[in-house]
Design an enzyme around this catalytic site. Structure first.
Site, PDB file in Angstrom:
ATOM      1  CG  HIS A   1      -2.026   0.976   1.188  1.00  0.00           C
ATOM      2  ND1 HIS A   1      -1.853   2.314   1.481  1.00  0.00           N
ATOM      3  CD2 HIS A   1      -3.336   0.832   0.859  1.00  0.00           C
ATOM      4  CE1 HIS A   1      -3.010   2.938   1.345  1.00  0.00           C
ATOM      5  NE2 HIS A   1      -3.925   2.078   0.967  1.00  0.00           N
TER       6      HIS A   1
ATOM      7  CG  ASP B   1      -7.652  -1.681  -3.225  1.00  0.00           C
ATOM      8  OD1 ASP B   1      -8.786  -1.208  -3.052  1.00  0.00           O
ATOM      9  OD2 ASP B   1      -6.615  -1.004  -3.149  1.00  0.00           O
TER      10      ASP B   1
END
Length: 420
Positions: A304, A361
């Site tokens: 991330h 995600d």
């Protein structure tokens, strides 16, 4: 005594105030730098620039901490619902039972969308981008609800609940249009107005049948975990547009467009595209990850840009993904590939040492695919979940009564050209 930072520039010394947040974050305040020195700061992408002070969301990237209004995301995921969390974000405090009931009933009241606006969808090709339709329809709501143009109106709760209510109806109608089916009227969905029913009714408006409780809860959890995430691209866009005194609906429509990008809300779409490519090419997941280490392939869904630790939202959704897949008993080759990538990466020091853990995600994509949500609708569902955060960010800008956002630049183009 107030702390300051000393800056020496061109033989001149100035003192810059230091601002400290409630979690100990420190910032050098350069508000008066240009007035005092003629200089500005340069920070492409704003990665080291605090554009505002905010009471909404706190992130500790090193420790993997996420809190809404001071509440740990793990506690909210366990004890709260999406609508209760939405009220917390928008109003700044945990709602009482009465306040939550009022909020939920307002959303139920405003869920229907004027048929004239739904007819606009019929003008779009069936294969049109769902995000294009969503941003157009949110802006279009202003035409059917001109009262929202008065941003100084006192009844903010009516305006914000309208947006949270109607974005769900619009998203479901956009999906139905994309598969060539008529929209399902919210009035046709039975059941009382409860905080936990928001996602169940949404799925029923999409697919025409009541979802399993585990499935509805998983989507509610996805919405809750995506409700806000500090000053990301779409939230910053919403704040910037709102700083011009644009109305709430227009500002959130702009945020939808920012979310549209593959580097932001489109990330889980890229993940599914990657899984499809692995399956299509017949690549073994173990060999794929070996190719990632050799720089042969790019890996989506791991790591991330903010967190330097395990994304706390991913930990929560990992368990939800297990529950959903078990309850639905789905057999999908892409989901099997995803699970194998997860297993191998978490056991490989190459990925662990680089903090390349599966991110939110990755798991949200797996869950939505198992639900039967097509890939092109992923970002639309992300927008539904992020709406409370955008509303809270817009409201904070308005409450702070600051100036219109207007970044500076360093000009590097040609000089003193003569027009021929």
């Amino acid at each position: 005594m107030a702390r300051t930072a000393t800056l020496n520039i061109d033989g001149k010394t100035i003192e810059l105030p230091i601002t400290e947040g409630s979690e100990g974050e420190l910032a050098v305040d350069v508000t008066k730098l240009r007035d005092q020195t003629g200089y500005i700061t340069l920070d492409p992408g704003y990665r080291n620039t605090g554009s505002c002070v905010s009471d909404i969301t706190f992130i500790d990237a090193e420790k993997g901490i996420l809190r809404y209004r001071g509440f740990p995301i793990e506690e909210l995921a366990e004890k709260s619902s999406f609508l209760e969390t939405a009220s917390l974000l928008i109003h700044g405090k945990q709602p009482s039972a009465e306040e939550l009931n009022t909020f939920v009933n307002l959303i139920a009241k405003h869920t229907p969308v004027n048929p004239g606006l739904l007819n606009i969808l019929k003008g779009f090709p069936q294969e049109a981008s769902p995000m294009a339709m969503l941003s157009a329809c949110i802006n279009g709501l202003c035409g059917y609800h001109p009262e929202v143009l008065d941003i100084e109106r006192k009844d903010f709760d009516e305006t914000s609940s309208k947006l949270i209510a109607k974005v769900r109806t619009l998203a479901a109608a956009i999906y139905r249009h994309s598969v060539g089916k008529p929209a399902i009227e919210p009035a046709d969905i039975p059941g009382p107005a409860k905080a936990g029913n928001y996602t169940a009714k949404f799925l029923q408006m999409m697919f025409g049948e009541a979802p399993k409780p585990e499935v509805a809860r998983a989507l509610d959890l996805i919405f809750l975990l995506h409700a806000d995430h500090e000053q990301n691209c779409s939230a910053s866009t919403c704040r910037m547009v709102g700083s011009s005194h644009a109305n709430l609906f227009a500002s959130c429509a702009a945020a939808v467009c920012a979310l549209w990008g593959p580097l932001h809300g489109g990330a889980n779409v890229e993940i599914m595209n990657q899984l499809e490519q692995i399956h299509k090419d017949g690549i073994d997941p173990d060999d794929f990850l070996k190719g990632v280490k050799e720089k042969k392939y790019r890996l989506f869904g791991f790591g991330h840009p903010i967190y330097r630790n395990y994304d706390p939202r991913a930990r929560i959704l990992s368990k939800a993904a297990e529950d959903v897949l078990a309850s639905m008993n789905v057999s999908d080759p892409l989901l099997k590939i995803a699970r194998r990538l997860e297993q191998v990466a978490l056991a490989d020091d190459y990925f662990v040492s680089r903090k390349l853990y599966p991110n939110v995600d990755f798991y949200s994509g797996i869950i939505m695919r198992a639900m039967g949500v097509p890939t092109e609708m992923f970002t639309v569902l992300f927008a539904v979940g992020r709406m409370p955060g955008w509303i809270a960010q817009w409201k904070e800008v308005r409450d702070q009564k600051g100036k219109i956002y207007r970044p500076r630049q360093i000009y590097t183009g040609p000089v003193n050209q003569t027009y021929a």
